[in-house]
Design an enzyme around this catalytic site. Structure first.
Site, short mmCIF file in Angstrom:
data_model
loop_
_atom_site.label_atom_id
_atom_site.label_comp_id
_atom_site.label_asym_id
_atom_site.label_seq_id
_atom_site.Cartn_x
_atom_site.Cartn_y
_atom_site.Cartn_z
N GLU A 322 5.43 -6.33 0.17
CA GLU A 322 6.16 -5.46 1.11
C GLU A 322 7.05 -6.32 2.00
OE1 GLU A 322 2.70 -3.37 2.87
OE2 GLU A 322 3.13 -1.80 1.42
N CYS A 406 0.28 4.53 6.59
CA CYS A 406 0.90 4.01 7.82
C CYS A 406 2.18 4.74 8.17
CB CYS A 406 1.19 2.53 7.65
SG CYS A 406 2.02 2.11 6.11
N CYS A 407 2.98 5.12 7.16
CA CYS A 407 4.34 5.63 7.43
C CYS A 407 4.37 6.99 8.13
CB CYS A 407 5.16 5.65 6.16
SG CYS A 407 5.38 4.01 5.42
ZN ZN Z 1 4.28 2.25 6.34
#
Ligand code: ZN
Length: 803
Positions: A322, A406-407
């Site tokens: 990422e 998380c997003c």
């Molecule tokens: Zn995220």
């Protein structure tokens, strides 16, 4: 209700002097009310749909239950739910949405939501250990926490335990909840936890730094809420000890511990960790006056702005880790651009603006905000993108939730706070950074109050009328930002340029009289005595512009992107004849027009033009070109109408266009696969030759299923005689767990049965090439490929051709 002002006032030194902080201060979102057609409905959707939906998902997935289970375990009760705890960072998802809900509550009282949050906080309180430790995966079952948690506290913090990451989000949520409601419930949990950290880490104590940053920003917020200087010292300590210290997890670019933070010059590694760290460094620098931090994050920013920023404002090119890619490594279809990294990029750029008072950071922030950040959530507020690519062959689709979630939480907390990015102030100066139809009640540092009203249809229209109403006539400098996009400078670097130069310049008037556009750090400074009813009129011309990338960006060569105002455009399948866009070319002389469509995608301005479509007309490969209508929509609005092709960087030369392939027996066939992989099986016969076995643009795999037997069936449109197949295997050796299969074979359908093809040549498993197999011709309606995965590995296919 407490406002951010009264909380900020707590941060005074004992001597009665104002504490050191950012030289420029944000005007809090509580002081600015939107009533526009772009943001206000989005923020309302966030409040009424996304936030409750995210809480619902957190209940459904056991994230809330983890706190209950940890509480029960701490009380010595036997747990009935024996399910192993989820990811060690699951706690943070709950904190993030509490933060978003707190911001929403500040703007709009909602007793039901407030009561729900109170209930959650009680569950969190019960899950906190006596000494302040809070980490459900360990407290639920200290003997068997998630393997990433380690056998004792903090043991694997630098690797993957995320103990401090969870707490960083807790502190951010606690500060927000305290500000929103005046209640100390969550703040007290956070302070008890921070007390444990102060007792555990520091000079002469443990020198541990977080594997995933954010505790630095969280501690800065606790300091601003309490005035407790120790929190700043602890944040600084954790930044200063970070580095290649020889311990497990250290010395890696992945988590930015490859060198000391003050010696870093390039954005590397995990993009979310990086931007959270740079934001934390900005906070600590503001609070301590540390210039070494500022120099480091300035250098890193130059690197990102000039070499690692997508035209959408997205960052973090690589899925593997990422992570940021190399300089100019900005692929489009495989662009990772995590939604969280866009949020982190905006946190960071806003903080750099607060340090330097320069609009170039707002230029980057605005680009990210209007493009690569809000693309992370669907228009209905119920599904999300984790990566935000700039090109699609139809393999991308928003998802209602993620295993690693998380997003969505980051979207909830960021959208709720957007009004806080419009204005800033410094002494008797006011900065106008964003243009949104809104009313702001601004209290300046010098005690004066100014009401600012904006009338505008931005981002659809560049006319902005501001009415200035000071509490009494007063000398005041109003800095009006003239966006880089309106000054022939799409980004504050050489990375992107407009292909044309426009002569029509922005115009600014005060009380109807033109003002010269003398720029200082991207602003026109209007220094005068302002009285009630004074007006500022800004006109930003919004022609549709073609953007070109630095030639060093290989993926964008021979291509242009379209931009109008702050918005970057995308051609999407559903708006274009033939339902494809990757075979289009937009000639440089094609006229571009803009048209507002109130009925489309909740109201958008589309870009219209005429494009050339390339279609392979026969098996010999002759390509036909036809002219057709072209429509592009704002990038943020794509993927709201089903899966299909999308393109931000559009070819402007025949050489870079990708003709539609000639239909073959394979590309027109239906594909069925074993298992339930989330990859699109259509990639197997899309007719596109991969660049290599690990080309990540359009493949199919069975990951994470390993050691298994799998199959693919290809059913033809009608019976065909075939005698040859070519397989291009997907294999991500070096960064993934997919390999060419151990063995495979082909069968054909006869009646209701599958029979092996006869006289087959060798079934090849070479990487980076087609493996051709010939067999005795059969007339059949379908072929079946059966494969056995290598031990410990999964398998996948790039392309399967048949003749
Ligand atoms: Zn995220």
């Amino acid at each position: 209700m407490k406002t951010l002002f009264s909380v900020a006032l707590l941060a005074w030194c004992a001597g009665g002097q104002p504490a050191r902080d950012y030289p420029v201060k944000p005007v809090p979102f509580t002081a600015v009310h939107f009533h526009d057609a772009f943001w206000a409905p989005r923020i309302e959707t966030n409040r009424t749909i996304t936030i409750p939906f995210a809480f619902e998902k957190e209940e459904e997935t056991g994230r809330v239950d983890n706190f209950l289970r940890a509480g029960a375990a701490l009380r010595g009760e036997t747990l009935t739910n024996k399910k192993p705890p989820g990811y060690p960072f699951d706690d943070s998802d709950v904190y993030k949405v509490i933060e978003g809900a707190s911001y929403a509550l500040t703007v709009q009282p909602d007793p039901k939501l407030e009561a729900y949050v109170d209930g959650l906080i009680a569950k969190i309180a019960a899950a906190q250990e006596r000494d302040g430790y809070l980490y459900t995966t360990r407290s639920i079952d200290p003997q068997h926490p998630h393997p990433w948690a380690g056998t004792k506290r903090w043991e694997l913090e630098k690797v993957d335990s995320h103990e401090l990451y969870d707490l960083g989000h807790l502190y951010e949520a606690a500060a927000a909840h305290y500000q929103a409601t005046g209640k100390r419930t969550l703040l007290d949990i956070a302070l008890k936890s921070a007390g444990l950290l102060e007792n555990t880490f520091g000079p002469d104590k443990a020198a541990i730094w977080p594997g995933h940053q954010i505790i630095e920003m969280g501690l800065a917020k606790l300091y601003r809420a309490t005035g407790e200087q120790g929190y700043v010292s602890l944040a600084k300590f954790m930044l200063d000890v970070r580095g290649p210290d020889g311990t497990q997890g250290a010395g890696r670019t992945y988590n930015q511990s490859h060198v000391k933070v003050v010696d870093q010059t390039e954005a590397v590694g995990h993009a979310v960790r990086a931007t959270y760290m740079y934001s934390g460094m900005a906070d600590v620098a503001a609070l301590t006056g540390d210039t070494a931090y500022v120099h480091a994050i300035d250098r890193i920013w130059e690197n990102v702005a000039a070499k690692k920023l997508y035209i959408t404002g997205g960052i973090g090119a690589r899925a593997a880790g990422e992570a940021f890619g190399d300089n100019y490594e900005l692929p489009n279809m495989t662009a990772y651009n995590e939604t969280c990294a866009a949020v982190g990029n905006d946190y960071w750029n806003h903080r750099l603006f607060l340090l330097h008072g320069d609009a170039r950071y707002i230029d980057v922030m605005e680009r990210t905000l209007y493009n690569g950040l809000i693309s992370g959530v669907s228009l209905d507020g119920k599904s999300f993108f984790y990566p935000n690519p700039l090109e699609s062959n139809g393999q991308h689709e928003r998802s209602p939730w993620f295993g690693v979630a998380c997003c969505p939480g980051n979207i909830t907390r960021f959208l709720a706070s957007v009004p806080g990015y419009v204005y800033a102030e410094r002494g008797d100066a006011l900065y106008v950074n964003l243009f949104v139809e809104s009313t702001g009640e601004i209290k300046l540092d010098n005690g004066r109050k100014v009401k600012m009203e904006q009338e505008t249809r931005y981002p659809w229209d560049g006319d902005v009328k501001m009415r200035v109403t000071p509490d009494q006539a007063a000398r005041l400098t109003i800095h009006v930002r003239i966006p880089g996009w309106a000054r022939n400078e799409p980004v504050p670097s050489e990375l992107y340029k407009y292909a044309d130069k426009i002569t029509e310049q922005p115009k600014l008037k005060v009380n109807g009289k033109p003002v010269p556009l003398t720029l200082d750090k991207g602003y026109v400074a209007l220094d005068r005595t302002w009285k009630a009813g004074d007006t500022i009129e800004l006109n930003l011309p919004m022609p549709v512009r073609r953007v070109v990338a630095d030639n060093a960006v290989a993926a964008d060569r021979g291509r242009v992107a379209l931009q109008r105002g702050p918005l970057v455009y995308a051609a999407e399948w559903t708006d274009n004849p033939g339902g494809k866009v990757r075979n289009l070319m937009l000639p440089d002389n094609a006229r571009l027009t803009a048209e507002f469509r109130p009925d489309l995608l909740k109201g958008v301005t589309v870009v219209k033009s005429s494009a050339v479509a390339f279609v392979t007309a026969d098996a010999a490969g002759n390509v036909h070109r036809t002219e057709q209508d072209f429509t592009a929509i704002p990038y943020y609005a794509w993927a709201n109408r089903g899966r299909g092709q999308m393109l931000v960087w559009i070819p402007n030369s025949a050489a870079s266009a990708k003709p539609l392939t000639y239909p073959t027996v394979a590309t027109t066939a239906k594909i069925a696969v074993s298992g339930n992989s989330r990859r699109n099986p259509k990639n197997i016969n899309d007719g596109e030759d991969p660049a290599s076995s690990d080309d990540a643009s359009a493949y199919f795999d069975w990951w994470p299923v390993k050691d298994s037997k799998e199959w693919v069936e290809m059913t033809f449109e009608k019976a065909a005689t075939v005698s040859e197949a070519q397989l291009y295997w997907f294999d991500d050796t070096g960064h993934g767990g997919v390999r060419v299969p151990a063995e495979w074979k082909l069968l054909y359908r006869e009646g209701e049965q599958w029979k092996p093809v006869e006289n087959a040549s060798a079934y090849g498993v070479e990487r980076n090439q087609y493996n051709r197999v010939t067999f005795k011709p059969v007339n059949t309606t379908a072929l079946r490929l059966e494969l056995t995965e290598q031990k410990e590995y999964s398998a996948g296919i790039q392309e399967w051709k048949v003749q």
